[in-house]
Design a protein around this motif. Sequence first.
Motif, short mmCIF file in Angstrom:
data_model
loop_
_atom_site.label_atom_id
_atom_site.label_comp_id
_atom_site.label_asym_id
_atom_site.label_seq_id
_atom_site.Cartn_x
_atom_site.Cartn_y
_atom_site.Cartn_z
N LEU A 71 0.76 -1.12 0.15
CA LEU A 71 0.08 -0.03 0.00
C LEU A 71 0.93 1.22 0.05
N THR B 199 1.40 2.72 -3.31
CA THR B 199 0.36 3.40 -3.87
C THR B 199 0.08 4.91 -3.64
N SER B 200 1.03 5.30 -2.79
CA SER B 200 0.73 7.03 -2.50
C SER B 200 2.14 7.48 -2.16
N ALA C 298 7.04 6.11 -4.81
CA ALA C 298 5.93 5.51 -5.02
C ALA C 298 5.75 4.81 -6.35
N ASN C 299 4.78 3.97 -6.82
CA ASN C 299 4.77 3.43 -8.00
C ASN C 299 4.79 4.47 -9.21
N GLU C 300 3.80 5.44 -9.07
CA GLU C 300 3.55 6.58 -10.25
C GLU C 300 4.87 7.09 -10.35
N ASP D 200 1.79 1.71 -13.09
CA ASP D 200 0.69 1.61 -12.33
C ASP D 200 0.59 0.86 -10.90
N ASP D 201 -0.38 1.07 -10.16
CA ASP D 201 -0.46 0.34 -8.95
C ASP D 201 -0.34 -1.17 -8.93
N LEU D 202 -1.14 -1.61 -9.93
CA LEU D 202 -1.10 -3.28 -9.92
C LEU D 202 0.48 -3.67 -10.46
N SER E 255 2.51 -3.03 -7.46
CA SER E 255 2.58 -3.97 -6.34
C SER E 255 3.04 -5.14 -6.64
#
Length: 342
Positions: A152, A155-156, A225-227, A232-234, A237
Motif C-alpha cells: 500500500l 500506491t501513495s 511510489a509506483n507513480e 500503475d499500482d497493480l 505492487s
Amino acid sequence: MSVATPVRTDPPGETGRDPFFDNAKFLAIALVVSGHLIEDLRDVAVAHAAYFYVYVFHMPLFIVLSGYLSRNFTFSSGKARKLISTLAVPYVLFELAYSLPRLVMYGKLEISLLDPYYLTWFLMSLFLWRLSTPVWQQLRWPLAVAVGLSLLSGTSSLPDELSMNRTLALLPFYVLGLMLRPEHFALLRRRGMRIAGAAVLAAGAAAALVLHTEVRTEWIRWRHANEAIGVDDLTGSLVRLGLLAAGALLVAAFLAVTPSGRTWYSGLGAATMYAYLLHGFVVKAAERYYGDWAATVPGVAAVALCGAGLAALLCTPPVRRAARWAVEPRMSWAFTRLRRPA
C-alpha cells in the motif's frame, strides 16, 4: 546491525555471543560498503549488475537480523534508554555530520532532523520499527499485515519525513525477523541447506547479470511510489511483491552459507554500526577522485575489495574507541535513576 544481545542458537564462545550473527553482520556490512563504493561506477556493466544484486538483499539482511535481535524489546525504562542512546542520539549526530560534506561538495546546507539524509535513514527506520515491536507481537498474522502495508505504501506519494517510503516498504523484513526462532537458523545450518543456499546465491547473481538493465534502480532503493517510478499500482505492487520475495530468499541463502563458528572477523561483526555510519564519509570523498582506471572491470573489482577492507578497518577497536562518543554515546548523565522494584 542491532546492538541488542543476540539470542544464542548454539553454545556461545568465550565472549558469550553467537559468532553466527556476528559473521553474518560483518559479511553484510562488507557488501554495503563495497556496494556504495561502486555505485558511482555503474557505467561499467559488471558494476551495475553487482550493485543491483547486492541491493536486493543487503539491507533486508540487516533488517531481518535487527528484527530477530529486537524480539525482547519492551517499553521498560532500560530498553527505552538504550533506544535513545543507540539510535536516536547517533541519528541526530550523524544527520548533522553528513550535512557538512554536502555543504563542502555541493554548496548546500540543509538540516532537517525529520528528513533523513544519505545513510541515516536506517537509524530513523530502525527506531520506528523497534517502537512498533510490541504491536506486531500481538497480531495473529503480522507478516501478512506488514506485506500489505508495504504494498500500500507504493500506491501513495508519502512524505520524505521519517523516511516513510522506506520505513513502510521494508517493514516486512523487520517483522519477518521478529517471527524467526532459533530453530529456523538451525535449519539453515544443515549441509543440504548450505548447498541450496550457495546455488540460490549463484542463480541470483546470474539473474542480476541478465536483468540489471531491465529493472529501474529505484525499485531496489524503495524510496518512491509506483507513480513516481512510472508504473500503475497493480504493476508496481507485483514488482514490489516479487522484490520482497527475492530479498527474503536471498537473505535465507546468504545466512545458509554464513559460517557458524568463530572466524577472524567474528569480533568485527559486533561493531558493524561503526562501519555503517562512518563509511559514508570515505565514499563521498572517494567518488570525487575516481580515475579512468576505476571504470574498468579490474578497477571495479579493486574498488569492491577496498570496500571490504574499509569495512573491516572501521570495525576495529581503535576506530571504535575514537568514535564511540558518537556511535554508542554514554547517556547515563541524561537519564534519571532507574527505580528498582520493591
